[in-house]
Scaffold this motif. Sequence first.
Motif, PDB file in Angstrom:
ATOM      1  N   TRP A 176       0.821  -1.213   0.000  1.00  0.00           N
ATOM      2  CA  TRP A 176       0.000   0.000   0.000  1.00  0.00           C
ATOM      3  C   TRP A 176       0.852   1.260   0.000  1.00  0.00           C
ATOM      4  O   TRP A 176       0.421   2.297  -0.491  1.00  0.00           O
ATOM      5  CB  TRP A 176      -0.955  -0.038   1.188  1.00  0.00           C
ATOM      6  N   GLY A 177       2.065   1.194   0.548  1.00  0.00           N
ATOM      7  CA  GLY A 177       2.946   2.352   0.494  1.00  0.00           C
ATOM      8  C   GLY A 177       3.397   2.641  -0.925  1.00  0.00           C
ATOM      9  O   GLY A 177       3.355   3.791  -1.385  1.00  0.00           O
ATOM     10  N   THR A 178       3.809   1.595  -1.656  1.00  0.00           N
ATOM     11  CA  THR A 178       4.245   1.798  -3.043  1.00  0.00           C
ATOM     12  C   THR A 178       3.068   2.145  -3.953  1.00  0.00           C
ATOM     13  O   THR A 178       3.272   2.650  -5.063  1.00  0.00           O
ATOM     14  CB  THR A 178       4.960   0.547  -3.574  1.00  0.00           C
ATOM     15  N   GLY A 223       3.112  11.494  -3.101  1.00  0.00           N
ATOM     16  CA  GLY A 223       2.480  10.340  -2.475  1.00  0.00           C
ATOM     17  C   GLY A 223       2.864  10.199  -1.016  1.00  0.00           C
ATOM     18  O   GLY A 223       2.049   9.768  -0.188  1.00  0.00           O
ATOM     19  N   GLY A 224       4.112  10.552  -0.674  1.00  0.00           N
ATOM     20  CA  GLY A 224       4.548  10.467   0.716  1.00  0.00           C
ATOM     21  C   GLY A 224       3.759  11.395   1.617  1.00  0.00           C
ATOM     22  O   GLY A 224       3.338  11.006   2.722  1.00  0.00           O
ATOM     23  N   VAL A 225       3.530  12.616   1.177  1.00  0.00           N
ATOM     24  CA  VAL A 225       2.744  13.578   1.955  1.00  0.00           C
ATOM     25  C   VAL A 225       1.304  13.106   2.061  1.00  0.00           C
ATOM     26  O   VAL A 225       0.683  13.178   3.134  1.00  0.00           O
ATOM     27  CB  VAL A 225       2.804  14.975   1.303  1.00  0.00           C
ATOM     28  N   ALA A 226       0.743  12.595   0.969  1.00  0.00           N
ATOM     29  CA  ALA A 226      -0.635  12.101   0.995  1.00  0.00           C
ATOM     30  C   ALA A 226      -0.779  10.952   1.995  1.00  0.00           C
ATOM     31  O   ALA A 226      -1.759  10.884   2.745  1.00  0.00           O
ATOM     32  CB  ALA A 226      -1.053  11.641  -0.402  1.00  0.00           C
ATOM     33  N   ALA A 227       0.193  10.042   2.018  1.00  0.00           N
ATOM     34  CA  ALA A 227       0.137   8.913   2.946  1.00  0.00           C
ATOM     35  C   ALA A 227       0.167   9.383   4.395  1.00  0.00           C
ATOM     36  O   ALA A 227      -0.531   8.839   5.254  1.00  0.00           O
ATOM     37  CB  ALA A 227       1.303   7.961   2.681  1.00  0.00           C
ATOM     38  N   VAL A 228       0.976  10.407   4.678  1.00  0.00           N
ATOM     39  CA  VAL A 228       1.041  10.950   6.039  1.00  0.00           C
ATOM     40  C   VAL A 228      -0.293  11.579   6.431  1.00  0.00           C
ATOM     41  O   VAL A 228      -0.811  11.361   7.527  1.00  0.00           O
ATOM     42  CB  VAL A 228       2.178  11.977   6.160  1.00  0.00           C
ATOM     43  N   PRO A 266       3.304   5.412   5.407  1.00  0.00           N
ATOM     44  CA  PRO A 266       4.034   6.593   4.915  1.00  0.00           C
ATOM     45  C   PRO A 266       5.537   6.376   4.773  1.00  0.00           C
ATOM     46  O   PRO A 266       6.165   6.990   3.906  1.00  0.00           O
ATOM     47  CB  PRO A 266       3.738   7.653   5.993  1.00  0.00           C
ATOM     48  N   VAL A 267       6.110   5.514   5.599  1.00  0.00           N
ATOM     49  CA  VAL A 267       7.547   5.227   5.487  1.00  0.00           C
ATOM     50  C   VAL A 267       7.839   4.591   4.137  1.00  0.00           C
ATOM     51  O   VAL A 267       8.772   4.997   3.421  1.00  0.00           O
ATOM     52  CB  VAL A 267       7.999   4.308   6.637  1.00  0.00           C
ATOM     53  N   PHE A 268       7.043   3.597   3.754  1.00  0.00           N
ATOM     54  CA  PHE A 268       7.246   2.930   2.467  1.00  0.00           C
ATOM     55  C   PHE A 268       6.885   3.859   1.303  1.00  0.00           C
ATOM     56  O   PHE A 268       7.529   3.813   0.254  1.00  0.00           O
ATOM     57  CB  PHE A 268       6.411   1.648   2.400  1.00  0.00           C
ATOM     58  N   ALA A 269       5.863   4.682   1.487  1.00  0.00           N
ATOM     59  CA  ALA A 269       5.470   5.618   0.432  1.00  0.00           C
ATOM     60  C   ALA A 269       6.588   6.625   0.162  1.00  0.00           C
ATOM     61  O   ALA A 269       6.937   6.903  -0.997  1.00  0.00           O
ATOM     62  CB  ALA A 269       4.188   6.347   0.819  1.00  0.00           C
ATOM     63  N   VAL A 310      12.433   5.778  -6.511  1.00  0.00           N
ATOM     64  CA  VAL A 310      11.985   5.615  -7.892  1.00  0.00           C
ATOM     65  C   VAL A 310      11.796   6.954  -8.599  1.00  0.00           C
ATOM     66  O   VAL A 310      12.177   7.118  -9.766  1.00  0.00           O
ATOM     67  CB  VAL A 310      10.682   4.795  -7.946  1.00  0.00           C
ATOM     68  N   LEU A 311      11.205   7.916  -7.886  1.00  0.00           N
ATOM     69  CA  LEU A 311      10.854   9.186  -8.528  1.00  0.00           C
ATOM     70  C   LEU A 311      11.722  10.356  -8.091  1.00  0.00           C
ATOM     71  O   LEU A 311      11.562  11.469  -8.590  1.00  0.00           O
ATOM     72  CB  LEU A 311       9.375   9.521  -8.239  1.00  0.00           C
TER      73      LEU A 311
END
Length: 309
Positions: free
Chosen positions: A17-19, A94-99, A255-258, A265-266
């Motif tokens: 789900w993080g990726t 995506g990292g911010v969205a996950a947080v 969020p850690v994996f995101a 990758v990006l």
Amino acid sequence: MSRYRTAGRFVLLCAVWGTAFMATDVGLVDLPAVPFAAVRFDVAAVLLFAAVLVSGADVRPRTRDDYVYVLVGGALIIGAHHAFLFAGQQYVTGGVAAVLLGLVPVVTPALTRLVSTDEEFTSATALGVALGFVGVVIIADPDPANLADSVLGVALVLASALAFAVAAVVTHSRSPSMPFVSTQAWMMAVGAIVLHAAVLALPSQSFATATWTSSALGAIAYLSAVAGVGGFLLYFTLLDDLGPIEMSFIEYVIPVFAALAGWLVLGQEVTSATIVGFAFILAGFVAAKWRALRGTLRHMVTDHPRKSS
């Protein structure tokens, strides 16, 4: 050994789900947000209905709870939640969205109190909501040169979190009679219909502007089959093993994996504001859930006493 297996599946789900947030960022390069989400759940619904037919499970909704669970869950958890989330990820990573989605288990107790007298709104719940709000403000950290986009992105992701939390409250007391796979298949089908209706209602969200590149198709395949079907089945298997309190921690591992996937990758930067905001949201969760967490820790200690030497 079973606890290690459960822990391994928990980490696997967080990674999947993080990726998924990174895969969403990839797809949004070539696809408009709402059509992207709609196609994702078209594919996921087809895959799940195929699984239902193969397994021979009952596919017909029969009770009032079946219909409420499917319609509310499909419209909000699948439809509104992902429409706002995908739209928000056009402006934040995506990292911010996950947080930001870590607010779901923080605000859910407050929303539950509004519709149920069985849930107590305590000072701890209020503190948790306040800490979560501070975390959101820190994460937003609007850039004066790009103020409108950064605020809009955070607002859309927060709307996504709110849609998920409202659906969780409404469906909390429902007991659908259908098997889980059938329930999820119908939810994804309803969500896909809602998303296609949104495409028709929003002129800026048109399939005509989509570019069906190999990376976009790969993102759809991953989000539909792996993060969608596989992720939800794994989640509910773990929910039976761990219970809702321990599983709620998934919102703080994803969020850690995101962030890691986005960075590797990006090349997305993880800012100090995101890290500090994440700490506030996590603190808000601990404050709001302290009684339940304390009970869970005591239960774990009781179930696993230390061996005497």
